[in-house]
Design an enzyme around this catalytic site. Structure first.
Site, PDB file in Angstrom:
ATOM      1  N   ASP A  67       0.862  -1.331  -0.241  1.00  0.00           N
ATOM      2  CA  ASP A  67      -0.105   0.123   0.062  1.00  0.00           C
ATOM      3  C   ASP A  67       0.857   1.303   0.169  1.00  0.00           C
ATOM      4  OD1 ASP A  67      -2.648  -1.304  -0.118  1.00  0.00           O
ATOM      5  OD2 ASP A  67      -2.215  -1.748   2.124  1.00  0.00           O
ATOM      6  N   ASP A 109       5.106   0.850  -7.833  1.00  0.00           N
ATOM      7  CA  ASP A 109       4.851   1.500  -9.022  1.00  0.00           C
ATOM      8  C   ASP A 109       5.037   3.157  -8.516  1.00  0.00           C
ATOM      9  OD1 ASP A 109       2.636   1.220  -7.237  1.00  0.00           O
ATOM     10  OD2 ASP A 109       1.369   2.067  -9.011  1.00  0.00           O
ATOM     11  N   ARG A 147      -2.227  -8.362  -9.982  1.00  0.00           N
ATOM     12  CA  ARG A 147      -3.504  -7.598 -10.409  1.00  0.00           C
ATOM     13  C   ARG A 147      -3.011  -6.176 -10.338  1.00  0.00           C
ATOM     14  NH1 ARG A 147      -8.696  -9.482  -9.756  1.00  0.00           N
ATOM     15  NH2 ARG A 147      -9.360  -8.115  -8.372  1.00  0.00           N
TER      16      ARG A 147
HETATM   17  C1  LIG Z   1      -1.679  -2.707  -3.095  1.00  0.00           C
HETATM   18  S1  LIG Z   1      -2.260  -4.036  -2.398  1.00  0.00           S
HETATM   19  C2  LIG Z   1      -1.173  -5.156  -3.438  1.00  0.00           C
HETATM   20  C3  LIG Z   1      -1.760  -6.699  -3.610  1.00  0.00           C
HETATM   21  C4  LIG Z   1      -0.722  -7.643  -4.615  1.00  0.00           C
HETATM   22  N1  LIG Z   1       0.361  -7.937  -3.761  1.00  0.00           N
HETATM   23  C5  LIG Z   1      -0.608  -7.093  -5.982  1.00  0.00           C
HETATM   24  O1  LIG Z   1       0.419  -6.751  -6.274  1.00  0.00           O
HETATM   25  O2  LIG Z   1      -1.702  -7.502  -6.850  1.00  0.00           O
HETATM   26  C6  LIG Z   1      -1.621  -4.388  -1.104  1.00  0.00           C
HETATM   27  C7  LIG Z   1      -2.041  -5.433  -0.417  1.00  0.00           C
HETATM   28  O3  LIG Z   1      -1.051  -5.518   1.038  1.00  0.00           O
HETATM   29  C8  LIG Z   1      -1.899  -5.868   1.979  1.00  0.00           C
HETATM   30  N2  LIG Z   1      -1.482  -5.486   3.323  1.00  0.00           N
HETATM   31  C9  LIG Z   1      -1.418  -4.263   3.783  1.00  0.00           C
HETATM   32  N3  LIG Z   1      -1.112  -4.174   5.024  1.00  0.00           N
HETATM   33  C10 LIG Z   1      -0.603  -5.582   5.334  1.00  0.00           C
HETATM   34  C11 LIG Z   1      -0.053  -6.175   6.492  1.00  0.00           C
HETATM   35  N4  LIG Z   1       0.207  -5.522   7.638  1.00  0.00           N
HETATM   36  N5  LIG Z   1       0.164  -7.431   6.497  1.00  0.00           N
HETATM   37  C12 LIG Z   1      -0.351  -8.247   5.503  1.00  0.00           C
HETATM   38  N6  LIG Z   1      -0.951  -7.732   4.423  1.00  0.00           N
HETATM   39  C13 LIG Z   1      -1.063  -6.371   4.311  1.00  0.00           C
HETATM   40  C14 LIG Z   1      -3.401  -5.491   1.780  1.00  0.00           C
HETATM   41  O4  LIG Z   1      -4.453  -6.045   2.241  1.00  0.00           O
HETATM   42  C15 LIG Z   1      -3.298  -5.518   0.246  1.00  0.00           C
HETATM   43  O5  LIG Z   1      -3.813  -6.604  -0.253  1.00  0.00           O
END
Ligand SMILES: C[S@@+](CC[C@H](N)C(=O)[O-])C[C@H]1O[C@@H](n2cnc3c(N)ncnc32)[C@H](O)[C@@H]1O
Length: 230
Positions: free
Chosen positions: A137, A173, A209
């Site tokens: 994120d 990105d 994705r």
């Molecule tokens: C922007 S999305 C990217 C998802 C995937 N890696 C992709 O590239 O399509 C970031 C993901 O990190 C997860 N995330 C955020 N904080 C996290 C944490 N503390 N532990 C595990 N996952 C986390 C979110 O729920 C989200 O699904």
């Protein structure tokens, strides 16, 4: 499922669109079979280190925030000689991964359906040999940058759990995320191995994705590789 907000602030979404019946069924039946036991405070209030015998002695890899699980499934299929833990608090993402695992072919995947910090608490020192952080994120507002994964609150526990020489891959990105990653990861105990732009992804990379969305919206991927010192 862990309530990530119970004892730590988790700022992301844990629920999205209404789940389909099959996804609900996957969560009810498939998740128990794939979940790690002894991660939550309810199961392990003393925060004792996890017994890793479930890996069958295979090298242990971790994917943080696997989203829909496409990269995780590709890695586990391509590397049957390793064991991969996927960590994700977003229920819809967990359901998507469980759909991909439903045929039971992959015996080298376990899920922590919650915040990776809860997992860091109980991972034994030096147990990880590779870690993926794909499109974390971005938290674009400056006052939210302390929520980013590439801050000491996440990186120091990660470094403790990594074996000397472990590889840590970061894809993003967001140029400011590249800046912060290059600033914050080395002092946590990692050497920078490589920094590549679009077209420079790892040889076994599978576009996620989120990366596809970034590309559609004109943003440029960056791929950073670090190695745990030691
Ligand atoms: C922007 S999305 C990217 C998802 C995937 N890696 C992709 O590239 O399509 C970031 C993901 O990190 C997860 N995330 C955020 N904080 C996290 C944490 N503390 N532990 C595990 N996952 C986390 C979110 O729920 C989200 O699904």
């Amino acid at each position: 499922m862990t309530d990530a907000g119970e004892h730590r602030n988790f700022y992301g979404r844990t629920h999205g669109k209404t789940l389909r019946a099959q996804q609900k069924a996957d969560l009810e039946t498939g998740l128990a079979a794939r979940s790690l036991h002894g991660v939550t405070r309810e199961e392990n209030p003393a925060r004792a280190p996890l017994d890793l015998s479930f890996t069958g002695g295979r090298p242990l890899w971790l994917e943080v925030g696997f989203g829909g699980g496409e990269h995780l499934v590709q890695m586990a299929a391509r590397h049957p000689d390793i064991f991969l833990i996927g960590c994700e608090p977003f229920v819809n993402g967990i359901a998507m991964l469980l759909g991909k695992l439903r045929d039971g072919r992959l015996d080298n995947v376990a899920i922590h359906p919650g915040d990776v910090r809860d997992l860091f608490d109980v991972l034994p020192d030096g147990c990880l040999s590779k870690v993926f952080l794909n499109y974390p994120d971005p938290w674009p507002k400056a006052r939210h940058h302390r929520r980013r994964f590439v801050t000491p609150g996440y990186l120091l526990p990660l470094a403790r759990a990594c074996a000397p020489g472990a590889e840590f891959r970061v894809a993003t990105d967001i140029p400011d995320y590249v800046r912060q990653t290059l600033e914050e990861v080395p002092p946590a105990g990692f050497d920078l191995v490589s920094e590549a732009g679009q077209g420079g992804a790892w040889e076994d990379w599978l576009s996620t994705r989120y990366e596809q969305k970034a590309l559609r919206e004109g943003r440029v991927p960056h791929y950073l590789t670090f190695r745990r010192k030691g």
